[in-house]
Design a protein around this motif. Structure first.
Motif, PDB file in Angstrom:
ATOM      1  N   VAL A   1     -34.221 -19.128 -16.372  1.00 44.01           N
ATOM      2  CA  VAL A   1     -35.200 -19.728 -15.473  1.00 44.01           C
ATOM      3  C   VAL A   1     -35.608 -18.684 -14.439  1.00 44.01           C
ATOM      4  O   VAL A   1     -34.752 -18.041 -13.822  1.00 44.01           O
ATOM      5  N   ALA A   2     -36.907 -18.512 -14.263  1.00 44.41           N
ATOM      6  CA  ALA A   2     -37.421 -17.554 -13.293  1.00 44.41           C
ATOM      7  C   ALA A   2     -38.144 -18.286 -12.167  1.00 44.41           C
ATOM      8  O   ALA A   2     -38.699 -19.379 -12.374  1.00 44.41           O
TER       9      ALA A   2
ATOM     10  N   SER B   1     -48.457 -17.456  -4.741  1.00 45.87           N
ATOM     11  CA  SER B   1     -48.693 -18.791  -5.279  1.00 45.87           C
ATOM     12  C   SER B   1     -49.489 -18.725  -6.586  1.00 45.87           C
ATOM     13  O   SER B   1     -49.227 -19.477  -7.527  1.00 45.87           O
ATOM     14  N   PHE B   2     -50.442 -17.792  -6.638  1.00 44.76           N
ATOM     15  CA  PHE B   2     -51.253 -17.641  -7.847  1.00 44.76           C
ATOM     16  C   PHE B   2     -50.391 -17.258  -9.050  1.00 44.76           C
ATOM     17  O   PHE B   2     -50.492 -17.877 -10.126  1.00 44.76           O
ATOM     18  N   LEU B   3     -49.530 -16.253  -8.890  1.00 46.03           N
ATOM     19  CA  LEU B   3     -48.716 -15.791 -10.015  1.00 46.03           C
ATOM     20  C   LEU B   3     -47.705 -16.845 -10.446  1.00 46.03           C
ATOM     21  O   LEU B   3     -47.447 -17.028 -11.646  1.00 46.03           O
ATOM     22  N   ALA B   4     -47.114 -17.551  -9.496  1.00 46.78           N
ATOM     23  CA  ALA B   4     -46.174 -18.618  -9.843  1.00 46.78           C
ATOM     24  C   ALA B   4     -46.883 -19.701 -10.663  1.00 46.78           C
ATOM     25  O   ALA B   4     -46.374 -20.159 -11.697  1.00 46.78           O
ATOM     26  N   GLN B   5     -48.060 -20.078 -10.203  1.00 42.40           N
ATOM     27  CA  GLN B   5     -48.818 -21.110 -10.903  1.00 42.40           C
ATOM     28  C   GLN B   5     -49.231 -20.647 -12.302  1.00 42.40           C
ATOM     29  O   GLN B   5     -49.124 -21.387 -13.281  1.00 42.40           O
ATOM     30  N   GLN B   6     -49.690 -19.395 -12.413  1.00 44.62           N
ATOM     31  CA  GLN B   6     -50.130 -18.862 -13.706  1.00 44.62           C
ATOM     32  C   GLN B   6     -48.980 -18.707 -14.694  1.00 44.62           C
ATOM     33  O   GLN B   6     -49.169 -18.873 -15.902  1.00 44.62           O
ATOM     34  N   MET B   7     -47.795 -18.376 -14.200  1.00 47.18           N
ATOM     35  CA  MET B   7     -46.629 -18.234 -15.080  1.00 47.18           C
ATOM     36  C   MET B   7     -45.961 -19.567 -15.375  1.00 47.18           C
ATOM     37  O   MET B   7     -45.131 -19.666 -16.279  1.00 47.18           O
ATOM     38  N   GLY B   8     -46.297 -20.594 -14.582  1.00 46.30           N
ATOM     39  CA  GLY B   8     -45.670 -21.897 -14.779  1.00 46.30           C
ATOM     40  C   GLY B   8     -44.241 -21.954 -14.272  1.00 46.30           C
ATOM     41  O   GLY B   8     -43.402 -22.653 -14.838  1.00 46.30           O
ATOM     42  N   VAL B   9     -43.968 -21.202 -13.181  1.00 43.98           N
ATOM     43  CA  VAL B   9     -42.621 -21.211 -12.597  1.00 43.98           C
ATOM     44  C   VAL B   9     -42.717 -21.682 -11.144  1.00 43.98           C
ATOM     45  O   VAL B   9     -43.803 -21.764 -10.568  1.00 43.98           O
ATOM     46  N   GLU B  10     -41.570 -21.980 -10.562  1.00 39.18           N
ATOM     47  CA  GLU B  10     -41.547 -22.482  -9.194  1.00 39.18           C
ATOM     48  C   GLU B  10     -41.772 -21.356  -8.182  1.00 39.18           C
ATOM     49  O   GLU B  10     -41.262 -20.235  -8.353  1.00 39.18           O
ATOM     50  N   LEU B  11     -42.533 -21.673  -7.139  1.00 36.10           N
ATOM     51  CA  LEU B  11     -42.672 -20.800  -5.974  1.00 36.10           C
ATOM     52  C   LEU B  11     -41.683 -21.292  -4.921  1.00 36.10           C
ATOM     53  O   LEU B  11     -41.740 -22.457  -4.514  1.00 36.10           O
ATOM     54  N   VAL B  12     -40.758 -20.431  -4.512  1.00 35.64           N
ATOM     55  CA  VAL B  12     -39.703 -20.860  -3.599  1.00 35.64           C
ATOM     56  C   VAL B  12     -39.647 -19.958  -2.374  1.00 35.64           C
ATOM     57  O   VAL B  12     -40.118 -18.825  -2.394  1.00 35.64           O
ATOM     58  N   GLN B  13     -39.066 -20.488  -1.308  1.00 35.80           N
ATOM     59  CA  GLN B  13     -38.707 -19.712  -0.135  1.00 35.80           C
ATOM     60  C   GLN B  13     -37.196 -19.636  -0.051  1.00 35.80           C
ATOM     61  O   GLN B  13     -36.484 -20.324  -0.795  1.00 35.80           O
TER      62      GLN B  13
END
Length: 477
Positions: free
Chosen positions: A219-220, A236-248
Motif C-alpha cells: 500500500v502506498a 493532491s493531484f498525484l495522489a488522486q491520479q494514482m488512486g492512493v491516499e493523501l496523508v499528513q
C-alpha cells in the motif's frame, strides 16, 4: 505570426538563424490560426486554468500566496532522435547517482579511492549521518528525479543541476498537456507527440516495485506537509491520479516499527510513502525535534526495512551543487563510461585555486549557493551591480564551501506570447526520471518534461517563484 520575430543571438528551439522552422508541421499549423486567434486561445487558456484551480503558492508575495499557474500555449518541440540521446543520458546519470548515494552511506569506496574528497562529503549540509549503514529496499534511493537541462548557444544540451529530494512540477506537465489538447486541437491533429498522460501509472508502479520484500500487497500513500505548502496542488493531484491516499503526518502512526494509516475502519498498514516533506521534518525523534508535520518513529521503521520512503532520506547529498561538479567522475567510476550529457563547467569555491579564479572573474560568472533552490541566492555576474558583486565576494570569502560558480550560459529561447507580440523567451527543461530497481533497465523517463520559461524579457530566471511560467513540451515521433 513569426514574420516579425526578433531572432535572438542564442539558440532558438523553433526557428533557425535564417528564420526557418526546425519543425515545419508545427509552425505551419500555428501560423494558419493567425495571430489574433492565438491570442484569443491564450486568454481562454488562462481562464480555464483559473476555473480548474491549477495554482501554485509564492510565500510572502504582496498580492497573496495563491497564483494561477502561468502557462504559454506556444509549445516547445524536440525531435525524436535528440530526445533518445537525452533519455539515455538521463538513465546513465540517475543510475550512477543512485549507486553513488548507496556507496556513500555504506562502503564509501568512491571516497577511499580518492575520486571525491572526503571533506566535501563531511561538510555537505545534506549528508545525513543517520542514514549511514542503511540500504533501502531494492537499493533504490532516487525513486523520482527532476534533472534540469539547458541548451547553450552552441546547440548542445547540458545538465544544469539535479533534484533528487522532492522534485516538483510533474503535475503541471500533465495539466499543461490536457489544456493544450483542448485549446489547440488543430495543432495536435496529425502530429505524433509522445504520450505523457500515463506518468501516474508509471509512478505508482515504481513506488510499489520498491516496497519492502515482506509486503505481499503493498500500500502506498503520498505524504504532504499540508494545504499551505507551495506544491500542495501537485501532492493532491498525484495522489488522486494514482488512486492512493493523501496523508499528513497526523494521519500516520508507528507501532512496533511498522507504519499504519488511521482510517474510519481502524489502522491500515502502509508500505510505501511518497514523501513530499524535507528530511529534517520527517521524524521529530531523529531530525528536527520541533517538527509538527513529521511522524515520530518513521526513521526507525525505514531503517529496519519495514517501510519505503521515496525518495530515501539522505539523497539530498547529490543535490549539493559542489557534489554536482563531480558527477562526470561519478558516472565514470560506476559505469566506466563518459557522460552522455555533459555538466556545465563548474568552479568549486572551497578549492583555493578555483576560488581565486572566481573572485577575479565575478563579473563574468554565475554564482550559486550549493543548497538553495527556486533560483534564490543566485548572482548573475554580467547583470549584477558593483554593490551586488562586492556582497557576493564577501559571502564567498566568509563561507567558500557554500558557493560554486559557472560560466554565464545563454539559455535557448522559444517563441512566447508577450505584450509586444510573439517574442523569444529563455527556457530550461526538467525531465522526470523514475527508478524502480537496481538496474538501468528499471528506469523510466517521462518524454519531454516541464519546460520553464522566463516571462520577463532578457531574464534567465525561469522559476515560477520568481516570475517564470511554463510550456507544453512535445517530443515528436
Amino acid at each position: 505570426m513569426f514574420a516579425d520575430y526578433a531572432l535572438p543571438t542564442c539558440y532558438d528551439e523553433l526557428l533557425s538563424d535564417k528564420l526557418e522552422s526546425r519543425f515545419p508541421s508545427v509552425t505551419l499549423k500555428l501560423t494558419s490560426l493567425g495571430h489574433d486567434e492565438i491570442l484569443r486561445r491564450q486568454t481562454l487558456t488562462e481562464e480555464r486554468l483559473r476555473d480548474l484551480g491549477i495554482t501554485f503558492a509564492v510565500y510572502g508575495h504582496q498580492d497573496g500566496q495563491e497564483k494561477v499557474w502561468p502557462f504559454d500555449i506556444l509549445p516547445r518541440v524536440m525531435g525524436h532522435e535528440e530526445w533518445q540521446q537525452v533519455e539515455q543520458g538521463l538513465k546513465q546519470r540517475i543510475y550512477s547517482l543512485n549507486l553513488f548515494i548507496d556507496d556513500l552511506y555504506n562502503d564509501q569506496k568512491i571516497l577511499k579511492d580518492g575520486i571525491i574528497p572526503e571533506e566535501m562529503i563531511q561538510t555537505a549540509a545534506t549528508f545525513r549521518q543517520q542514514c549511514v549503514g542503511h540500504r533501502p529496499p531494492k537499493s533504490v534511493w532516487t525513486h523520482i528525479t527532476g534533472t534540469d537541462l539547458i541548451r547553450h548557444k552552441d546547440g548542445k544540451i547540458y545538465v544544469l543541476e539535479d533534484n533528487l529530494r522532492c522534485p516538483s512540477g510533474v503535475s503541471y506537465v500533465i495539466e499543461n498537456r490536457e489544456v493544450m489538447k483542448r485549446v489547440l486541437p488543430e495543432v495536435f491533429h496529425g502530429q505524433s507527440v509522445a504520450m505523457i498522460e500515463d506518468y501516474p501509472e508509471h509512478l505508482l508502479k515504481t513506488l510499489l516495485a520498491t516496497a519492502p520484500d515482506h509486503a505481499d500487497n503493498p500500500v502506498a500513500v503520498v505524504l504532504t506537509p499540508g494545504i499551505y505548502n507551495s506544491a500542495y496542488f501537485e501532492h493532491s493531484f498525484l495522489a488522486q491520479q494514482m488512486g492512493v491516499e493523501l496523508v499528513q503526518g497526523t494521519d500516520l502512526v508507528v507501532i512496533d516499527d511498522y507504519v499504519y494509516m488511521k482510517t474510519t475502519r481502524g489502522l491500515s498498514k502502509v508500505d510505501v510513502i511518497y514523501r513530499r516533506i524535507d528530511d529534517m521534518f520527517l521524524d521529530p525523534l531523529i531530525f528536527n525535534k520541533d517538527s509538527m508535520i513529521g511522524v515520530p518513529g518513521l526513521m526507525d521503521a525505514h531503517r529496519k526495512g519495514n517501510v519505503t520512503l521515496a525518495n530515501a532520506p539522505g539523497t539530498g547529498v547529490a543535490d549539493d551543487k559542489a557534489i554536482y561538479a563531480f558527477v562526470p567522475e561519478i558516472i565514470k567510476y560506476y559505469t566506466g563510461e563518459d557522460p552522455i550529457i555533459e555538466n556545465v563547467p563548474t568552479y568549486i569555491c572551497s578549492d583555493p585555486k578555483q576560488r581565486d579564479h572566481v573572485l577575479k572573474n565575478l563579473e563574468e560568472l554565475v554564482v550559486k549557493p550549493t543548497n538553495e533552490a527556486g533560483g534564490y541566492g543566485i548572482v548573475l555576474g554580467p547583470m549584477a551591480s558593483k554593490e551586488e558583486l562586492e556582497t557576493c565576494r564577501q559571502q564567498i570569502m566568509a563561507d567558500p564551501r557554500n558557493y560554486i560558480a559557472q560560466p554565464f550560459l545563454q539559455l535557448s529561447t522559444v517563441p512566447t506570447i508577450c505584450p509586444e507580440g510573439v517574442a523569444p523567451r529563455h527556457v530550461d527543461l526538467r525531465p522526470f526520471v523514475l527508478l524502480g530497481g537496481n538496474s538501468i533497465d528499471d528506469i523510466y523517463v517521462l518524454p519531454g518534461g516541464l519546460t520553464r520559461v522566463a516571462l520577463v524579457k532578457d531574464s534567465m530566471i525561469v522559476n515560477s517563484s520568481q516570475g517564470g511560467g511554463s510550456k507544453d513540451t512535445w517530443v515528436l515521433g
